[in-house]
Design an enzyme around this catalytic site. Structure first.
Site, PDB file in Angstrom:
ATOM      1  N   LYS A 187       6.890   2.785   2.039  1.00  0.00           N
ATOM      2  CA  LYS A 187       7.967   3.482   1.822  1.00  0.00           C
ATOM      3  C   LYS A 187       9.554   2.958   2.227  1.00  0.00           C
ATOM      4  CE  LYS A 187       4.176   6.916   3.289  1.00  0.00           C
ATOM      5  NZ  LYS A 187       4.206   8.177   3.411  1.00  0.00           N
ATOM      6  N   ILE A 246       0.814  -1.015  -0.626  1.00  0.00           N
ATOM      7  CA  ILE A 246      -0.172  -0.395   0.075  1.00  0.00           C
ATOM      8  C   ILE A 246       1.116   1.253  -0.306  1.00  0.00           C
ATOM      9  CG2 ILE A 246      -1.826   1.638   1.836  1.00  0.00           C
ATOM     10  CD1 ILE A 246      -2.822  -1.757   3.022  1.00  0.00           C
ATOM     11  N   ASN A 273       0.280   3.795   0.693  1.00  0.00           N
ATOM     12  CA  ASN A 273       0.861   5.305   1.945  1.00  0.00           C
ATOM     13  C   ASN A 273       1.264   4.131   3.301  1.00  0.00           C
ATOM     14  OD1 ASN A 273      -1.103   4.137   2.780  1.00  0.00           O
ATOM     15  ND2 ASN A 273      -2.408   5.848   2.689  1.00  0.00           N
ATOM     16  N   CYS A 274       1.987   2.851   2.754  1.00  0.00           N
ATOM     17  CA  CYS A 274       2.314   2.340   4.328  1.00  0.00           C
ATOM     18  C   CYS A 274       3.533   2.334   4.568  1.00  0.00           C
ATOM     19  CB  CYS A 274       2.164   0.725   4.002  1.00  0.00           C
ATOM     20  SG  CYS A 274       3.380  -0.083   5.225  1.00  0.00           S
ATOM     21  N   ASP A 275       3.922   2.725   6.137  1.00  0.00           N
ATOM     22  CA  ASP A 275       5.361   2.843   6.111  1.00  0.00           C
ATOM     23  C   ASP A 275       6.614   2.341   6.024  1.00  0.00           C
ATOM     24  OD1 ASP A 275       4.473   5.449   6.825  1.00  0.00           O
ATOM     25  OD2 ASP A 275       4.276   5.751   9.310  1.00  0.00           O
TER      26      ASP A 275
END
Length: 114
Positions: A13, A6, A8-10
């Protein structure tokens, strides 16, 4: 190499930043936005195990009713992950014939650097 997760998942990223910094080419698939089909999920379950794929630490898991969490099985987990891709531990990486789940910089350095 194909990285699933996903956007925007840290953790995703961090994984993407690590791959970019290492100069490793990959294709990114956002399974929340672009979807996930049952055949692909079944392949991951065979390769990594449904227990590894199911993220029991995230908020999606914690929001489930106790009855669902207490009676989870391979079949119910499969349906749950298809209906709620955010409950899948991220990222999932297909590299050659292997599938890995999660991000660990040390392990990735051993596995992916040439």
């Amino acid at each position: 190499m194909k990285l699933y997760g996903i956007r925007n998942c840290d953790t995703v990223k961090k994984a993407r930043k690590w791959l970019d910094g290492a100069g490793i080419d990959y294709e990114f698939h956002d399974f929340k936005k672009d979807g996930l089909d049952t055949d692909r999920l079944s392949q991951w379950e065979l390769a990594a195990g449904w227990e590894v794929l199911l993220n029991r630490r995230g908020t999606t898991w914690r929001k489930l009713p106790d009855e669902v969490r207490d009676n989870i099985s391979a079949q119910s987990a499969h349906s749950l992950m298809l209906d709620n891709p955010s409950i899948i531990k991220r990222p999932v990486v297909e590299h050659g014939e292997t599938v890995s789940v999660g991000f660990n910089a040390g392990e990735w350095a051993e596995r992916f650097k040439h």
